[in-house]
Enzyme design. Sequence first.
Site, PDB file in Angstrom:
ATOM      1  N   ASP A  14       0.860  -1.179   0.000  1.00  6.97           N
ATOM      2  CA  ASP A  14       0.000   0.000   0.000  1.00  6.97           C
ATOM      3  C   ASP A  14       0.904   1.239   0.000  1.00  6.97           C
ATOM      4  O   ASP A  14       1.484   1.602   1.012  1.00  6.97           O
ATOM      5  CB  ASP A  14      -0.888  -0.071   1.254  1.00  6.97           C
ATOM      6  CG  ASP A  14      -1.777   1.141   1.395  1.00  6.97           C
ATOM      7  OD1 ASP A  14      -1.528   2.163   0.727  1.00  6.97           O
ATOM      8  OD2 ASP A  14      -2.722   1.058   2.198  1.00  6.97           O
ATOM      9  N   TYR A 103       0.983 -17.054  11.303  1.00 11.56           N
ATOM     10  CA  TYR A 103       1.746 -16.107  12.128  1.00 11.56           C
ATOM     11  C   TYR A 103       3.232 -16.465  12.093  1.00 11.56           C
ATOM     12  O   TYR A 103       4.095 -15.616  11.865  1.00 11.56           O
ATOM     13  CB  TYR A 103       1.205 -16.164  13.562  1.00 11.56           C
ATOM     14  CG  TYR A 103       1.914 -15.268  14.541  1.00 11.56           C
ATOM     15  CD1 TYR A 103       1.819 -13.879  14.459  1.00 11.56           C
ATOM     16  CD2 TYR A 103       2.667 -15.816  15.583  1.00 11.56           C
ATOM     17  CE1 TYR A 103       2.464 -13.065  15.375  1.00 11.56           C
ATOM     18  CE2 TYR A 103       3.304 -15.006  16.500  1.00 11.56           C
ATOM     19  CZ  TYR A 103       3.200 -13.635  16.394  1.00 11.56           C
ATOM     20  OH  TYR A 103       3.839 -12.837  17.306  1.00 11.56           O
ATOM     21  N   LYS A 107       6.541 -14.508  10.681  1.00  6.95           N
ATOM     22  CA  LYS A 107       7.640 -14.136  11.583  1.00  6.95           C
ATOM     23  C   LYS A 107       8.977 -14.692  11.075  1.00  6.95           C
ATOM     24  O   LYS A 107       9.988 -13.990  11.093  1.00  6.95           O
ATOM     25  CB  LYS A 107       7.350 -14.609  13.014  1.00  6.95           C
ATOM     26  CG  LYS A 107       6.273 -13.793  13.710  1.00  6.95           C
ATOM     27  CD  LYS A 107       6.713 -12.343  13.884  1.00  6.95           C
ATOM     28  CE  LYS A 107       5.638 -11.433  14.392  1.00  6.95           C
ATOM     29  NZ  LYS A 107       6.022 -10.013  14.401  1.00  6.95           N
TER      30      LYS A 107
HETATM   31  N1  SER Z   1       2.030 -13.978  21.997  1.00 16.53           N
HETATM   32  C1  SER Z   1       2.030 -14.363  20.621  1.00 16.53           C
HETATM   33  C2  SER Z   1       0.840 -15.157  20.288  1.00 16.53           C
HETATM   34  O1  SER Z   1       0.372 -15.848  21.140  1.00 16.53           O
HETATM   35  C3  SER Z   1       3.252 -15.159  20.287  1.00 16.53           C
HETATM   36  O2  SER Z   1       4.270 -14.321  19.903  1.00 16.53           O
HETATM   37  O3  SER Z   1       0.411 -15.133  19.176  1.00 16.53           O
END
Ligand code: SER
Length: 283
Positions: A14, A103, A107
């Site tokens: 964006d 996630y 990361k």
């Molecule tokens: N605290 C985060 C989560 O639970 C982990 O980095 O997604």
Amino acid sequence: MPQKGNSGPFEFVDVTAQRQIDVAVRRHGIDTIYHLAAILSAVAEEKPHVAWNVNMGGLYRTLEVARANRCAVFVPSSIGAFGPSTPREETPQDTVQRPTTMYGVTKAAGELLCDYYHTRFEVDTRGVRYPGLISHVALPGGGTTDYAVEIFYEAIKHGHFTCYLKPDTRLDMMYMPDAVKAALDLMEADPDRLVHRNAFNVTAMNFTPEEAAEAIRRHLPEFRIEYKVDPVRQRIADSWPYSISDAAAREEWGWSPDYDLESMTEEMLRSLRRKLSVEEAGG
Ligand code: SER
């Protein structure tokens, strides 16, 4: 100044948002960006496409602004950057990283992208792999480790908590003042001492829901915990380490946490009692 490579494979970016970050950096003469925004693990499993766009797009835009303005950048990674094939106890700094969550994918990819910007463009990128963070100010936001914050609120409000992870699910955790200290200490560290950059394992404690409940019971003997397991978050937690080794952070920039489970529990209960009574009084 527009940079080469802002089109083509990175068209998801964006440009307006990137320009806004750029304007803020120039207007305020910012030399270090702490890029903390991300979609956490549980929400990312519900909305993987949104998580990819927010986590990778946000990071890419930030790195591009840092490149153009010669800023240093702090980017938090996570224990989520590890996966089921990672050694789960005393997880080393350099080890297998095959995360099985969106996630974790963002990361692990983010760590690589930050290293790339450092070696390719000489951007001073640095990061830590945070464990679950516990705060009496910031409310939990869609993570797998959120129970470790909610348990304190529920203990004070209702004397009772229903936990979505199994009683023996062990994960690394950290109290927020230590998390802030880690970010600041790393960004102030002598770059010549840094063998690693993105991202350092850091931890302060590890515990299970049962052990957290015991620590609370030492202050609130009537506190009760029960379990109603959420299979999605349990699967995520089961793919992460039980305990990570932060030896590299200790050696390369003197990392050392101030809080353990006992001292954090005492302070969380004290601070939340005050916060919730002020809220109740309409303050
Ligand atoms: N605290 C985060 C989560 O639970 C982990 O980095 O997604």
